[in-house]
Scaffold this active site. Sequence first.
Site, PDB file in Angstrom:
ATOM      1  N   ILE A 244      13.866 -21.789   7.926  1.00  0.00           N
ATOM      2  CA  ILE A 244      13.722 -20.511   8.625  1.00  0.00           C
ATOM      3  C   ILE A 244      13.624 -20.888  10.101  1.00  0.00           C
ATOM      4  CG2 ILE A 244      12.322 -18.449   8.969  1.00  0.00           C
ATOM      5  CD1 ILE A 244      11.342 -18.726   6.099  1.00  0.00           C
ATOM      6  N   PRO A 245      14.692 -20.723  10.875  1.00  0.00           N
ATOM      7  CA  PRO A 245      14.807 -21.371  12.190  1.00  0.00           C
ATOM      8  C   PRO A 245      14.037 -20.699  13.329  1.00  0.00           C
ATOM      9  CG  PRO A 245      16.765 -20.101  11.757  1.00  0.00           C
ATOM     10  CD  PRO A 245      15.917 -19.978  10.516  1.00  0.00           C
ATOM     11  N   CYS A 246      12.711 -20.732  13.241  1.00  0.00           N
ATOM     12  CA  CYS A 246      11.900 -20.140  14.312  1.00  0.00           C
ATOM     13  C   CYS A 246      12.047 -20.913  15.623  1.00  0.00           C
ATOM     14  CB  CYS A 246      10.433 -20.055  13.893  1.00  0.00           C
ATOM     15  SG  CYS A 246       9.703 -21.620  13.375  1.00  0.00           S
ATOM     16  N   HIS A 247      12.556 -22.149  15.544  1.00  0.00           N
ATOM     17  CA  HIS A 247      12.751 -22.940  16.763  1.00  0.00           C
ATOM     18  C   HIS A 247      13.851 -22.357  17.658  1.00  0.00           C
ATOM     19  CE1 HIS A 247      15.527 -24.606  13.721  1.00  0.00           C
ATOM     20  NE2 HIS A 247      16.335 -24.889  14.742  1.00  0.00           N
ATOM     21  N   ARG A 248      14.659 -21.435  17.121  1.00  0.00           N
ATOM     22  CA  ARG A 248      15.756 -20.844  17.904  1.00  0.00           C
ATOM     23  C   ARG A 248      15.325 -19.626  18.711  1.00  0.00           C
ATOM     24  NH1 ARG A 248      19.938 -21.168  12.857  1.00  0.00           N
ATOM     25  NH2 ARG A 248      19.841 -23.437  12.621  1.00  0.00           N
TER      26      ARG A 248
END
Length: 279
Positions: A244-248
Amino acid sequence: MESEDYKRIARAIAFIRQHHRSQPDLITVARHIGLSEYHFQRLFTQWAGISPKRFLQYLTLEYAKSKIDRTKSLLDLTLEVGLSSPGRLHDLFVNLEAMSPGEYKVAGIGLKIHYGVHETSFGQALIAKTTRGVCNLNFLDVASQKTPEQILQNLWFNAEIIHDRKATQILRDRIFDSATFKEQKPLTLLVKGTNFQIQVWRALLKIPFGGLTTYQTVAEMINRPTATRAIGNAVGKNPIGYLIPCHRVIRGSGEIGGYRWGAERKMALLGWEASHNAC
């Protein structure tokens, strides 16, 4: 070795962040992490696929701003965006399944969670699974005071926690080794959260590989344009890093912002994705 390489890269990124105004050259950064110029260049290129200089261009403010604008127009695309590029396995066919209100309330009663700690290109990762899917991916740091069991028990305090590295090794390979993913079934993620948090996490899955967006844009995606602070809190509660790409998600100014697993790791993830997106 992957984890040790990442630690060196993270130290280099931290040094460059701290001294970015003076634009430290290759020799300066290499000396800071205790390597020769040649070995640093070689290690960094092996890890990122491009030179340190090119990689750092992907972490500049102007690059971030340009990607924010482009991502806004890409949010309606499916996860099929860029299937030909390497390293995109975490964007391919990831299904998110939420626990029912009843299951949420009992916090894992009757649930068996198998977990393992594995080396990855971004440091050690705790990976946990149930029969219904991946329920945790947590990057670990030496400074952490919690054991893997404690991390999982805090989230699923009524579940049975079982150390089973063999079971999670298969997941580790699927998530972090693109060569093993192509012909396999979709990954299912099992999450426990409020309706609002789950809405936010579903929205994050729509951000394409190598893309960036802002908290404001995520708020608009779920029709809550004034809830940016709550969006930030939900992003920070994401229990399944990387997939779940919260880093984006970054600030509207183009600045990287915070990350529950460390700003250096966030920059490493973004730079790595950007470099492979350009391949």
